[in-house]
Design an enzyme around this catalytic site. Structure first.
Site, mmCIF file in Angstrom:
data_model
loop_
_atom_site.group_PDB
_atom_site.id
_atom_site.type_symbol
_atom_site.label_atom_id
_atom_site.label_comp_id
_atom_site.label_asym_id
_atom_site.label_seq_id
_atom_site.Cartn_x
_atom_site.Cartn_y
_atom_site.Cartn_z
ATOM 1 C CG HIS A 1 29.464 -14.589 7.132
ATOM 2 N ND1 HIS A 1 29.246 -13.218 7.213
ATOM 3 C CD2 HIS A 1 30.961 -14.959 6.562
ATOM 4 C CE1 HIS A 1 30.729 -12.797 7.926
ATOM 5 N NE2 HIS A 1 31.791 -13.767 7.711
ATOM 6 C CB CYS B 1 45.295 -54.891 -17.411
ATOM 7 S SG CYS B 1 46.081 -52.998 -17.635
ATOM 8 C CG ASN C 1 47.164 -55.724 -13.761
ATOM 9 O OD1 ASN C 1 46.874 -54.286 -13.972
ATOM 10 N ND2 ASN C 1 46.620 -56.394 -12.466
ATOM 11 N N GLY C 2 49.695 -54.040 -13.942
ATOM 12 C CA GLY C 2 51.003 -53.689 -13.004
ATOM 13 C C GLY C 2 51.475 -52.691 -13.728
ATOM 14 C CE LYS D 1 30.978 -39.419 -4.694
ATOM 15 N NZ LYS D 1 31.310 -38.156 -5.499
ATOM 16 C CD1 TRP E 1 42.945 -47.407 -16.039
ATOM 17 C CD2 TRP E 1 41.027 -47.978 -17.704
ATOM 18 N NE1 TRP E 1 42.396 -46.867 -16.570
ATOM 19 C CE2 TRP E 1 41.274 -47.050 -17.375
ATOM 20 C CE3 TRP E 1 40.151 -48.860 -18.107
ATOM 21 C CZ2 TRP E 1 39.944 -46.493 -17.294
ATOM 22 C CZ3 TRP E 1 39.211 -47.849 -18.777
ATOM 23 C CH2 TRP E 1 39.243 -46.722 -17.913
ATOM 24 C CE LYS F 1 32.125 -42.460 -12.972
ATOM 25 N NZ LYS F 1 32.263 -42.194 -11.676
ATOM 26 C CD GLU G 1 33.502 -35.480 -4.329
ATOM 27 O OE1 GLU G 1 33.174 -34.627 -4.915
ATOM 28 O OE2 GLU G 1 33.127 -36.808 -3.862
ATOM 29 C CD GLU H 1 27.618 -37.379 -7.086
ATOM 30 O OE1 GLU H 1 28.519 -37.795 -6.474
ATOM 31 O OE2 GLU H 1 27.140 -38.038 -8.521
ATOM 32 N NE ARG I 1 41.673 -56.813 -13.325
ATOM 33 C CZ ARG I 1 41.742 -56.204 -12.001
ATOM 34 N NH1 ARG I 1 41.113 -56.977 -10.770
ATOM 35 N NH2 ARG I 1 42.928 -56.202 -11.371
#
Ligand code: AGP
Length: 604
Positions: A503, A2, A99-100, A484, A75, A599, A480, A487, A27
């Site tokens: 193969h 946050c 925050n936390g 990356k 958040w 996104k 992945e 992209e 944030r």
């Protein structure tokens, strides 16, 4: 993750707080609020959604004399994004923003409820202000009450607290979550989670250290260290470029988010690991009653974390697990049985294909779970249960920390299920939990490794394509890594199971075919090594990522020797993320906003 802001002085504190929160929206922004004490009057405003909603609520509120003020943009980690859960949280005469994550909030809340305290929210934060006011009753000063309160908190926090009895004072404490303080030319003080909100107001800032706590007033700035020793602030000059400040000096948000993985995974783990078990407060174990199979469904990077989970669930939880690409699952008229738990995985919680499969599963009467990074998103609202990944806002289109926190949640979940199904000995679960605690250290980026990859990347800017190859969980990691690279560099790359090369794909082997080979020490090393040797023997260019020397590779990116293959997974994950970043930067691409991509893919 946050954002918090604070101000004490004669200027327009409402404007300062709201503008500061605007700078912190990156944030988190599912709700926001401010509290301002002018004379004897506390004014507090909260709103869900974007900050514009809070602006609307405060449009008639005027701050034109000395005041103290705090603000917060949220958040969600505990409790839905509602007005009641938005900060600041109020006591009888005090407000707090935080925050936390307060790990021991449940036990503190239990005692406070027994004392007759009335809670309005589901958050951990609200405990702080009520605990402070409880301590105030038996303390000689508000600062002593604040100090005792901080000592009673376990977890990560950046806290600002104001109380009516101290009209010219803001109390602060920092441990594990970022917070800094700035001073302007009128010696007025400003607080924020990062330096962006202070740009334009302050020229000198003091970054608080873990364990710092204290208070500010017009004539005082008192800081105590973790050892309760008073200390002087250390002021540094403030940067003036807001965007680079939001990126905290990194070149791209993606780079910043790779470096953030250490911190956000620490958040992902907070409150979820004891010595002997994994705890998911947000779900009931009854969700798994009568379940004999888990079906995972996702897109893109989220599909790759889900594929990783299939290995962990069958290996540790001994639960039959299958996986689906959402866009395929939607139209293949699948058979769905009610003893299957349908799990969707999504950073955004809004991906159209994944959302539609969730609706299909609910319509078929299956129990549903979502692993998500955005509370209150469509999937979170629709699923029967939700586990939040707590990665904070991910700005880079190419997902990094969201993937890392998804895999972290899945590793924890495999042990949670192992205990539930008694499929692993308690000692084994405890050993795995000890390993999970080492994930944050495994994803810390070393300057030496980053510099090595940056230099090596110049050799991989051309060629007719890349294979990323791996076995077991390193196969989804290979997928992945290839995604990356595709992209953000626009170079062709494929992820493949190492054992599949013979193969057909090996027909492509030549010096212009770059193979990124994942060679972990603790999972099928010899088999993966022989697969790579088949490619090397045909003169393919090999870049090995391994904790062990490998003489058949043209390049070797070393990782640390680890205790377990899953820690090797996280170390190699950072390498493939940095490798794609540095190749893309050399090609001059917009790393954060690659061509043709969004996104969140909210259309088919
Ligand atoms: C990953 O880097 C991409 N941004 C993309 O594959 C993404 O993972 C996919 O669109 C799924 O998004 P979600 O996790 O928000 O559902």
């Amino acid at each position: 993750m946050c954002g918090i802001v604070g101000y004490i002085g004669k200027k327009d504190s409402k404007r300062i707080l709201l503008d500061g929160l605007k700078e912190l929206e990156y944030r988190g922004y599912d709700s926001a609020g401010i509290a301002v004490l002018q004379g004897d009057n506390f004014s507090s405003f909260k709103a869900t959604g974007k900050l514009i909603n809070l602006e609307e609520k405060t449009k008639d509120f005027v701050t034109d004399k000395f005041s103290i003020g705090i603000g917060h943009t949220r958040w969600a980690t505990h409790g839905k994004p509602t007005e009641l859960n938005a900060h600041p949280h109020a006591g009888e005469n005090s407000y707090v923003v935080h925050n936390g994550i307060i790990e021991n909030y449940a036990e503190l809340k239990k005692e406070l409820l027994e004392d007759g305290v009335h809670f309005l929210s589901q958050t951990d934060t609200e405990v702080i202000v009520h605990q402070f006011e409880k301590n105030l009753k038996t303390s000689i000063s508000a600062f002593e009450a604040f100090k005792i309160t901080i000592e009673q908190l376990h977890g990560a926090y950046a806290i600002l607290l104001v109380t009516k009895g101290e009209k010219e004072t803001i109390f602060f404490a920092k441990n594990g979550s970022p917070m800094l303080m700035g001073i302007d030319s009128d010696n007025e003080k400003y607080f924020a989670s990062s330096d962006t909100p202070l740009i334009g107001h302050c020229s000198d800032i003091n970054y608080f250290e873990d364990g710092d706590y204290g208070y500010v007033s017009p004539d005082a700035l008192v800081i105590f260290s973790q050892k309760n020793l008073q200390k002087e602030p250390v002021f540094t000059k403030l940067s003036t470029n807001k965007l680079s400040a939001q990126k905290d000096g990194y070149r791209f948000f993606m780079e910043k988010e790779i470096y953030e993985q250490h911190d956000v995974i620490t958040d992902t783990l907070l409150g979820r690991l004891s010595e002997e078990r994994v705890i998911f407060e947000e779900i009931e174990s009854s969700l798994f009653d009568g379940i004999n199979e888990i079906k995972l469904c996702a897109c893109g990077t989220s599909y790759h974390s889900a594929l990783t989970a299939t290995y962990l669930f069958e290996r540790y939880s001994k639960v039959k697990t299958s996986i689906e690409v959402a866009s395929e699952f939607r139209y293949r008229e699948p058979i769905m049985n009610k003893d299957t738990l349908f799990v969707v995985i999504s950073q955004s919680g809004e991906t159209a294909d994944t959302l539609e499969t969730l609706k299909m599963a609910k319509k078929a009467g299956l129990k549903t779970l979502v692993i998500c990074n955005v509370d209150n998103s469509s999937m979170v609202r629709l699923a029967d249960a939700c586990i939040l990944t707590r990665a904070g806002v991910e700005k880079g289109v190419a997902s990094t920390k969201a993937f890392a926190t998804q895999v972290t949640v899945f590793w924890m979940m495999s042990l949670y299920l192992a205990e539930l199904k008694s499929s692993m000995a308690k000692e084994e679960i405890q050993k795995q939990i000890a390993l999970i605690r080492e994930i944050p250290a495994s994803v810390r980026v070393s300057d030496a490794m980053h510099e090595h990859i940056k230099r090596l990347s110049k050799r991989y800017l051309h060629g007719h394509g890349f294979f990323f190859i791996g076995r077991d969980v390193f196969y989804p990691l290979a997928l992945e890594g290839a995604l990356k690279l595709k992209e953000i560099s626009y170079l062709h790359a494929e992820g493949y199971p190492s054992g599949e090369m013979k193969h057909g794909p090996i027909a492509l082997a030549d010096p212009e075919l770059f193979t990124i080979a994942l060679l972990p020490e603790h999972k099928l090393y010899e088999k993966a090594k022989s697969n790579v040797e088949e490619l090397s023997a045909r003169d393919a260019t090999i870049c090995a990522i391994s904790p062990l020397e490998f003489d058949k590779a043209d390049d070797l990116i070393p990782i640390n020797r680890c205790k377990d293959y899953m820690l090797e997974f996280f170390e190699m994950m950072v390498v493939v993320q940095i490798l794609s970043l540095e190749i893309s930067i050399r090609l001059g691409n917009d790393v954060d906003m690659p061509r043709n991509l969004a996104k969140s893919v909210t259309v088919e």
